[in-house]
Design a protein around this motif. Structure first.
Motif, short mmCIF file in Angstrom:
data_model
loop_
_atom_site.label_atom_id
_atom_site.label_comp_id
_atom_site.label_asym_id
_atom_site.label_seq_id
_atom_site.Cartn_x
_atom_site.Cartn_y
_atom_site.Cartn_z
N ALA A 189 0.72 -1.25 -0.09
CA ALA A 189 -0.09 0.11 0.16
C ALA A 189 1.04 1.17 0.09
N LYS A 190 2.00 1.37 0.85
CA LYS A 190 2.87 2.39 0.64
C LYS A 190 3.42 2.51 -0.60
N ALA A 191 4.13 1.46 -1.22
CA ALA A 191 4.76 1.39 -2.65
C ALA A 191 3.85 2.23 -3.56
N GLU A 192 2.42 1.93 -3.50
CA GLU A 192 1.43 2.15 -4.61
C GLU A 192 1.25 3.83 -4.29
N ARG A 193 1.01 3.99 -3.17
CA ARG A 193 0.70 5.52 -2.92
C ARG A 193 2.01 6.27 -3.30
N VAL A 194 3.25 5.81 -2.86
CA VAL A 194 4.75 6.80 -3.37
C VAL A 194 4.59 6.91 -4.87
N THR A 195 4.55 5.73 -5.46
CA THR A 195 4.79 5.73 -7.08
C THR A 195 3.61 6.44 -7.80
N SER A 196 2.47 6.42 -7.12
CA SER A 196 1.10 7.26 -7.69
C SER A 196 1.69 8.70 -7.56
N LEU A 197 2.07 8.84 -6.57
CA LEU A 197 2.46 10.38 -6.08
C LEU A 197 3.56 10.94 -7.13
N ALA A 198 4.28 10.16 -7.42
CA ALA A 198 5.79 10.24 -8.35
C ALA A 198 5.56 10.26 -9.63
N GLY A 199 4.23 9.56 -10.21
CA GLY A 199 4.06 9.73 -11.56
C GLY A 199 4.72 8.34 -12.12
N VAL A 200 5.22 7.06 -11.25
CA VAL A 200 5.62 6.11 -11.79
C VAL A 200 5.04 4.79 -11.40
N GLU A 201 5.56 3.56 -11.75
CA GLU A 201 4.86 2.51 -11.61
C GLU A 201 5.95 1.51 -10.82
N VAL A 202 5.48 0.76 -10.04
CA VAL A 202 6.09 -0.28 -9.23
C VAL A 202 6.86 -1.53 -10.25
N GLY A 203 8.06 -1.59 -10.30
CA GLY A 203 8.58 -2.60 -11.28
C GLY A 203 8.98 -3.72 -10.38
N ASP A 204 9.97 -4.52 -10.97
CA ASP A 204 10.36 -5.78 -10.33
C ASP A 204 10.80 -5.80 -9.12
N PHE A 217 12.02 -2.12 -4.99
CA PHE A 217 11.41 -2.59 -6.08
C PHE A 217 12.07 -1.51 -7.25
N GLY A 218 12.40 -2.08 -8.32
CA GLY A 218 12.37 -1.35 -9.52
C GLY A 218 11.57 -0.32 -9.83
N ILE A 219 11.55 0.78 -10.72
CA ILE A 219 10.86 1.70 -11.02
C ILE A 219 10.63 1.72 -12.66
N GLN A 220 9.44 1.92 -13.04
CA GLN A 220 8.98 1.84 -14.54
C GLN A 220 8.16 3.10 -14.49
N GLN A 221 8.49 3.78 -15.81
CA GLN A 221 7.72 5.21 -16.13
C GLN A 221 6.53 4.71 -16.52
N SER A 222 5.36 5.47 -16.09
CA SER A 222 4.25 5.02 -16.58
C SER A 222 3.69 5.49 -17.90
#
Length: 265
Positions: free
Chosen positions: A196-211, A260-265
């Motif tokens: 839940a924390k990872a989803e909130r952070v990546t959503s605010l940063a405009g990226v997606e959770v990677g591997d 997690f890795g980071i993917q561009q949305s």
């Protein structure tokens, strides 16, 4: 190689509460006598009565373990005045000896072995402190597992009656014998927390959770249970009152950290 600046690092924590199912009772007997044999015998009789009581309550022998056994001398010091005559013969001065539990033993710091006194009719007198044995302490301590927590108060009362004034209690603690299922539940809660924390952070940063790149876990097993101190002496003054022992609840905590890795949305 994964470094602290690689990807997205998130931690989560899960807690599960449960009622303890095992009581650890630290208790035993302590006997004082003028001889080693008497101290051992008195302690053995009292311990035998305690063990009979525990067995009658359904406590198995495999749940009773001796954790400490000792027979040691109990010392005090006494003051003796001795005089050496002109002819060189040592003659003790006829004075009553004084026992003092507070005087240091001979040879120890603060406790001189002898103090030179004044001459008496030409004799040189000294005061010496001697260590003497008062008797012997026999101690036998057990760790007892009680699986029926609701009966612990009655067991304490019955053991106290069986062992009499030789009974000693060092404390009681509680634990959960098998925590595997609780750890799994706490672990799942920790994963949900960090996702839940990872989803909130990546959503605010405009990226997606990677591997998933890294995962570590800590906590899980219950820490050593704290001991609740009890009176060392038998409850002679409260013989008519029942002992109230409350188990409460305990927590199993699991902490998980991932990268997690980071993917561009």
């Amino acid at each position: 190689q994964i470094g602290a600046s690689t990807g997205l690092w998130v931690s989560g924590q899960g807690k599960v509460s449960a009622v303890p199912d095992l009581t650890l009772l630290n208790m035993g007997v302590e006997a004082f006598a003028s001889t080693v044999a008497e101290a051992r015998s008195d302690g053995a009789v009292a311990m035998g009565q305690v063990l009979e009581t525990l067995n009658a309550r359904g406590v198995a022998d495999t749940d009773i373990q001796t954790r400490y056994f000792n027979i040691s001398a109990r010392y005090t010091t006494q003051e003796v005045t001795r005089c050496v005559s002109k002819e060189g013969a040592e003659a003790p001065l006829e004075e009553p000896m004084e026992l003092s539990m507070g005087l240091p033993a001979p040879g120890l710091e603060g406790g001189p072995d002898r103090v030179v006194g004044q001459k008496v009719d030409g004799d040189v007198c000294v005061v010496e402190r001697e260590r003497v044995i008062l008797g012997y302490d026999g101690t036998n301590q057990l760790t007892v597992k009680v699986r029926e927590i609701e009966s612990i108060g009655a067991i304490i009362d019955e053991v106290t009656e069986a062992g009499g004034d030789l009974t000693r209690f060092q404390g009681v603690s509680f634990t959960i014998e098998d925590t595997d299922a609780l750890e799994d539940e706490a672990r799942a809660s920790a994963i949900q927390d960090l996702m839940a924390k990872a989803e909130r952070v990546t959503s605010l940063a405009g990226v997606e959770v990677g591997d998933l790149l890294y995962l570590t876990e800590s906590g899980g097993a219950l820490p050593p249970p704290p001991m609740v101190a009890m009176e060392r002496a038998a409850f002679a003054d409260q013989a008519m009152a029942a002992s109230n022992i409350m188990a409460g609840e305990m927590e199993v905590t699991v902490r998980v950290q991932v990268a997690f890795g980071i993917q561009q949305s």
